[in-house]
Design a protein around this motif. Structure first.
Motif, PDB file in Angstrom:
ATOM      1  N   ASP A 185       0.823  -1.212   0.000  1.00 50.48           N
ATOM      2  CA  ASP A 185       0.000   0.000   0.000  1.00 50.48           C
ATOM      3  C   ASP A 185       0.858   1.263   0.000  1.00 50.48           C
ATOM      4  OD1 ASP A 185      -2.601   1.360   0.213  1.00 50.48           O
ATOM      5  OD2 ASP A 185      -1.862   1.939   2.203  1.00 50.48           O
ATOM      6  N   GLU A 186       1.899   1.292   0.809  1.00 50.87           N
ATOM      7  CA  GLU A 186       2.802   2.458   0.848  1.00 50.87           C
ATOM      8  C   GLU A 186       3.434   2.702  -0.521  1.00 50.87           C
ATOM      9  OE1 GLU A 186       3.861   4.813   3.132  1.00 50.87           O
ATOM     10  OE2 GLU A 186       2.345   4.128   4.539  1.00 50.87           O
ATOM     11  N   LEU A 187       3.956   1.648  -1.120  1.00 55.42           N
ATOM     12  CA  LEU A 187       4.673   1.787  -2.387  1.00 55.42           C
ATOM     13  C   LEU A 187       3.739   2.076  -3.553  1.00 55.42           C
ATOM     14  CD1 LEU A 187       7.198  -1.132  -1.876  1.00 55.42           C
ATOM     15  CD2 LEU A 187       7.737   1.311  -1.855  1.00 55.42           C
ATOM     16  N   GLU A 188       2.695   1.283  -3.691  1.00 56.32           N
ATOM     17  CA  GLU A 188       1.780   1.471  -4.818  1.00 56.32           C
ATOM     18  C   GLU A 188       0.955   2.741  -4.672  1.00 56.32           C
ATOM     19  OE1 GLU A 188      -0.514  -2.121  -5.170  1.00 56.32           O
ATOM     20  OE2 GLU A 188       1.236  -3.295  -5.790  1.00 56.32           O
ATOM     21  N   GLY A 189       0.505   3.032  -3.446  1.00 55.89           N
ATOM     22  CA  GLY A 189      -0.304   4.230  -3.219  1.00 55.89           C
ATOM     23  C   GLY A 189       0.458   5.508  -3.485  1.00 55.89           C
ATOM     24  N   SER A 190       1.701   5.540  -3.059  1.00 55.86           N
ATOM     25  CA  SER A 190       2.535   6.724  -3.284  1.00 55.86           C
ATOM     26  C   SER A 190       2.762   6.940  -4.775  1.00 55.86           C
ATOM     27  CB  SER A 190       3.875   6.537  -2.572  1.00 55.86           C
ATOM     28  OG  SER A 190       4.758   7.570  -2.885  1.00 55.86           O
ATOM     29  N   ARG A 191       3.100   5.878  -5.452  1.00 53.49           N
ATOM     30  CA  ARG A 191       3.370   5.976  -6.895  1.00 53.49           C
ATOM     31  C   ARG A 191       2.123   6.425  -7.655  1.00 53.49           C
ATOM     32  NH1 ARG A 191       3.989   1.813 -11.224  1.00 53.49           N
ATOM     33  NH2 ARG A 191       5.223   2.889 -12.775  1.00 53.49           N
ATOM     34  N   ALA A 192       0.971   5.841  -7.332  1.00 56.31           N
ATOM     35  CA  ALA A 192      -0.278   6.192  -8.019  1.00 56.31           C
ATOM     36  C   ALA A 192      -0.646   7.652  -7.782  1.00 56.31           C
ATOM     37  CB  ALA A 192      -1.409   5.277  -7.551  1.00 56.31           C
ATOM     38  N   ARG A 193      -0.482   8.125  -6.551  1.00 61.57           N
ATOM     39  CA  ARG A 193      -0.838   9.515  -6.252  1.00 61.57           C
ATOM     40  C   ARG A 193       0.064  10.493  -6.994  1.00 61.57           C
ATOM     41  NH1 ARG A 193      -1.201  12.707  -0.493  1.00 61.57           N
ATOM     42  NH2 ARG A 193      -1.758  14.689  -1.433  1.00 61.57           N
ATOM     43  N   LEU A 194       1.362  10.219  -6.985  1.00 61.95           N
ATOM     44  CA  LEU A 194       2.281  11.119  -7.697  1.00 61.95           C
ATOM     45  C   LEU A 194       1.975  11.150  -9.189  1.00 61.95           C
ATOM     46  CD1 LEU A 194       5.629  10.387  -5.863  1.00 61.95           C
ATOM     47  CD2 LEU A 194       4.382  12.554  -5.920  1.00 61.95           C
ATOM     48  N   GLU A 195       1.709   9.995  -9.761  1.00 62.52           N
ATOM     49  CA  GLU A 195       1.404   9.959 -11.193  1.00 62.52           C
ATOM     50  C   GLU A 195       0.109  10.710 -11.496  1.00 62.52           C
ATOM     51  OE1 GLU A 195       3.760   5.883 -12.423  1.00 62.52           O
ATOM     52  OE2 GLU A 195       1.576   5.808 -12.261  1.00 62.52           O
ATOM     53  N   ALA A 196      -0.877  10.576 -10.622  1.00 63.17           N
ATOM     54  CA  ALA A 196      -2.150  11.278 -10.834  1.00 63.17           C
ATOM     55  C   ALA A 196      -1.969  12.792 -10.716  1.00 63.17           C
ATOM     56  CB  ALA A 196      -3.186  10.796  -9.829  1.00 63.17           C
ATOM     57  N   GLU A 197      -1.196  13.232  -9.735  1.00 61.88           N
ATOM     58  CA  GLU A 197      -1.020  14.670  -9.519  1.00 61.88           C
ATOM     59  C   GLU A 197      -0.076  15.309 -10.534  1.00 61.88           C
ATOM     60  OE1 GLU A 197      -0.312  16.022  -5.549  1.00 61.88           O
ATOM     61  OE2 GLU A 197      -1.756  14.603  -4.711  1.00 61.88           O
ATOM     62  N   LEU A 198       0.932  14.579 -10.955  1.00 58.49           N
ATOM     63  CA  LEU A 198       1.919  15.147 -11.871  1.00 58.49           C
ATOM     64  C   LEU A 198       1.595  14.886 -13.334  1.00 58.49           C
ATOM     65  CD1 LEU A 198       5.167  14.200  -9.914  1.00 58.49           C
ATOM     66  CD2 LEU A 198       4.030  16.430 -10.003  1.00 58.49           C
ATOM     67  N   GLY A 199       0.780  13.869 -13.589  1.00 57.39           N
ATOM     68  CA  GLY A 199       0.479  13.522 -14.973  1.00 57.39           C
ATOM     69  C   GLY A 199       1.662  12.914 -15.698  1.00 57.39           C
ATOM     70  N   GLU A 200       2.606  12.408 -14.957  1.00 58.93           N
ATOM     71  CA  GLU A 200       3.818  11.792 -15.497  1.00 58.93           C
ATOM     72  C   GLU A 200       4.085  10.494 -14.756  1.00 58.93           C
ATOM     73  OE1 GLU A 200       5.854  12.984 -17.923  1.00 58.93           O
ATOM     74  OE2 GLU A 200       4.679  14.803 -18.212  1.00 58.93           O
ATOM     75  N   PRO A 201       4.771   9.566 -15.386  1.00 62.73           N
ATOM     76  CA  PRO A 201       5.122   8.322 -14.693  1.00 62.73           C
ATOM     77  C   PRO A 201       6.086   8.581 -13.533  1.00 62.73           C
ATOM     78  CG  PRO A 201       5.527   8.131 -17.060  1.00 62.73           C
ATOM     79  CD  PRO A 201       5.199   9.562 -16.783  1.00 62.73           C
ATOM     80  N   CYS A 202       5.906   7.871 -12.458  1.00 61.50           N
ATOM     81  CA  CYS A 202       6.822   7.921 -11.310  1.00 61.50           C
ATOM     82  C   CYS A 202       7.622   6.626 -11.337  1.00 61.50           C
ATOM     83  CB  CYS A 202       6.039   8.057 -10.010  1.00 61.50           C
ATOM     84  SG  CYS A 202       7.102   8.059  -8.557  1.00 61.50           S
TER      85      CYS A 202
END
Length: 131
Positions: free
Chosen positions: A18-35
């Motif tokens: 959850d920590e790893l996937e959730g962080s990555r998904a949120r950053l990608e959603a907010e930045l519009g770029e792959p993390c």
């Protein structure tokens, strides 16, 4: 540094995912770029955390040199540079002899207990006799 900056090596498998996937998904959603990269919180990672980072889709990750026996794309050693570090401190931290010392088994053996004690003595931390 994940969602809550948790010590990943202490988490159960579901919490770690959850920590790893959730962080990555949120950053990608907010930045519009792959993390694609990750800095392990507190610089700590073990083989289980590294494999979980791979499974979560990270391509590269870094942590403290003492966390890794051998460098790889998901176990890349980093050097902590802090606000109070002046030019001399910075030059010392990135000097080849210091970096080589940090990679040595002797330094690793001495640094882990030191970091554990530092964490226990941090202001606001709870120190228990049974830890």
């Amino acid at each position: 540094h994940t969602r809550t900056h948790a010590r990943l090596i202490r988490l159960g498998d579901a919490e770690l995912r959850d920590e790893l996937e959730g962080s990555r998904a949120r950053l990608e959603a907010e930045l519009g770029e792959p993390c694609r990269t990750l800095a392990y919180p507190y610089g700590e990672a073990d083989e289980r955390v590294i494999e979980a980072a791979r499974a979560a889709g990270y391509e590269a990750a870094c942590g403290l040199p003492t966390s890794f026996e051998q460098a790889s794309t998901l176990a890349w050693p980093r050097t902590g540079v802090w606000r109070g570090d002046g030019p001399f401190s910075f030059r010392l931290k990135v000097a080849s002899p210091v970096l080589a010392l940090q990679r040595s088994p002797a330094f690793r053996a001495l640094d882990r207990p030191r970091r554990g004690l530092k964490q226990r003595l941090r202001p606001g931390s709870i120190v228990r006799d049974w830890d």
